[in-house]
Motif scaffolding. Structure first.
Motif, PDB file in Angstrom:
ATOM      1  N   THR A  64      17.733  51.968  63.088  1.00  0.00           N
ATOM      2  CA  THR A  64      17.030  52.822  61.950  1.00  0.00           C
ATOM      3  C   THR A  64      18.244  53.549  61.343  1.00  0.00           C
ATOM      4  N   LEU A  83      19.647  51.375  59.035  1.00  0.00           N
ATOM      5  CA  LEU A  83      18.945  51.268  57.831  1.00  0.00           C
ATOM      6  C   LEU A  83      19.137  52.618  56.693  1.00  0.00           C
ATOM      7  N   LYS A  84      19.429  53.855  57.393  1.00  0.00           N
ATOM      8  CA  LYS A  84      19.933  54.706  56.548  1.00  0.00           C
ATOM      9  C   LYS A  84      20.997  54.580  55.700  1.00  0.00           C
ATOM     10  N   SER A 124      22.536  51.789  55.089  1.00  0.00           N
ATOM     11  CA  SER A 124      22.252  50.718  54.078  1.00  0.00           C
ATOM     12  C   SER A 124      21.972  51.067  52.384  1.00  0.00           C
ATOM     13  N   GLU A 125      21.686  52.422  52.431  1.00  0.00           N
ATOM     14  CA  GLU A 125      21.373  53.079  51.238  1.00  0.00           C
ATOM     15  C   GLU A 125      20.456  52.288  50.176  1.00  0.00           C
ATOM     16  N   GLY A 126      19.036  51.861  50.939  1.00  0.00           N
ATOM     17  CA  GLY A 126      18.342  51.283  50.233  1.00  0.00           C
ATOM     18  C   GLY A 126      18.471  49.696  50.251  1.00  0.00           C
ATOM     19  N   PHE A 127      19.149  49.146  51.156  1.00  0.00           N
ATOM     20  CA  PHE A 127      19.649  47.786  51.381  1.00  0.00           C
ATOM     21  C   PHE A 127      20.483  47.281  50.307  1.00  0.00           C
ATOM     22  N   THR A 128      21.182  48.218  49.920  1.00  0.00           N
ATOM     23  CA  THR A 128      22.513  47.881  49.011  1.00  0.00           C
ATOM     24  C   THR A 128      23.756  47.440  49.743  1.00  0.00           C
ATOM     25  N   LYS A 129      23.928  47.781  50.716  1.00  0.00           N
ATOM     26  CA  LYS A 129      25.252  47.781  51.596  1.00  0.00           C
ATOM     27  C   LYS A 129      24.970  46.777  52.694  1.00  0.00           C
ATOM     28  N   ILE A 154      22.972  46.286  56.564  1.00  0.00           N
ATOM     29  CA  ILE A 154      21.971  45.520  56.420  1.00  0.00           C
ATOM     30  C   ILE A 154      21.681  44.509  57.489  1.00  0.00           C
ATOM     31  N   THR A 194      21.204  46.390  60.794  1.00  0.00           N
ATOM     32  CA  THR A 194      19.952  46.717  60.577  1.00  0.00           C
ATOM     33  C   THR A 194      18.770  45.369  61.446  1.00  0.00           C
TER      34      THR A 194
END
Length: 108
Positions: A18, A21-22, A24-29, A33, A36
Motif C-alpha cells: 500500500t 502504491l502511494k 507509485s504516484e498513480g502507477f507512473t513510477k 509499481i 506493489t
C-alpha cells in the motif's frame, strides 16, 4: 501458530504494498509499481496459507482491521497525512470490531 505467522506476513506485505502504491504516484513510477505487485502477490499468497487453519471471517477481520489501522498510522508518520478525532474514533472502532469478531468466534 504457523497460520498466524502467515497472517502477520500477509499484513506486513500488504502494508508495504500500500505504501508503494502511494509512492507509485498513480502507477507512473516503475519501481514502486513492481514493488506493489510483488507485495500484494505475497500478501494474498500468505493470506491463503493462513486460511488453511484460520476461519475466513477471523483471518479477514484481523487482516483488514489491523491493516487499516496500521495504514492510517503509516499515512500519518511517513506520508505526513493529517489525523483528527474522527480518524482516531474510526480506527478505534475498527480495532473494536476485530476484537468482537474474534470473541464471538471463540465462544461459538
Amino acid at each position: 501458530m504457523k497460520a498466524y505467522i502467515f497472517l502477520a506476513i500477509a499484513i506486513v506485505t500488504e502494508l508495504f504494498g500500500t505504501s508503494l502504491l502511494k509512492a507509485s504516484e498513480g502507477f507512473t513510477k516503475i519501481y514502486p509499481i513492481i514493488g506493489t505487485l510483488l507485495c500484494f502477490g505475497l500478501a494474498f499468497y500468505s493470506l491463503s496459507l493462513s486460511l488453511q487453519q484460520i476461519p475466513l471471517g477471523i483471518a479477514y477481520a484481523i487482516w483488514s482491521g489491523v491493516g487499516t489501522a496500521l495504514t492510517v498510522l503509516i499515512g500519518i508518520v511517513i506520508w505526513k497525512e493529517t489525523a483528527n478525532i474522527t480518524t482516531t474514533v474510526g480506527v478505534l472502532l475498527i480495532i473494536a470490531g476485530v476484537v468482537v469478531v474474534n470473541l464471538k468466534s471463540s465462544h461459538g
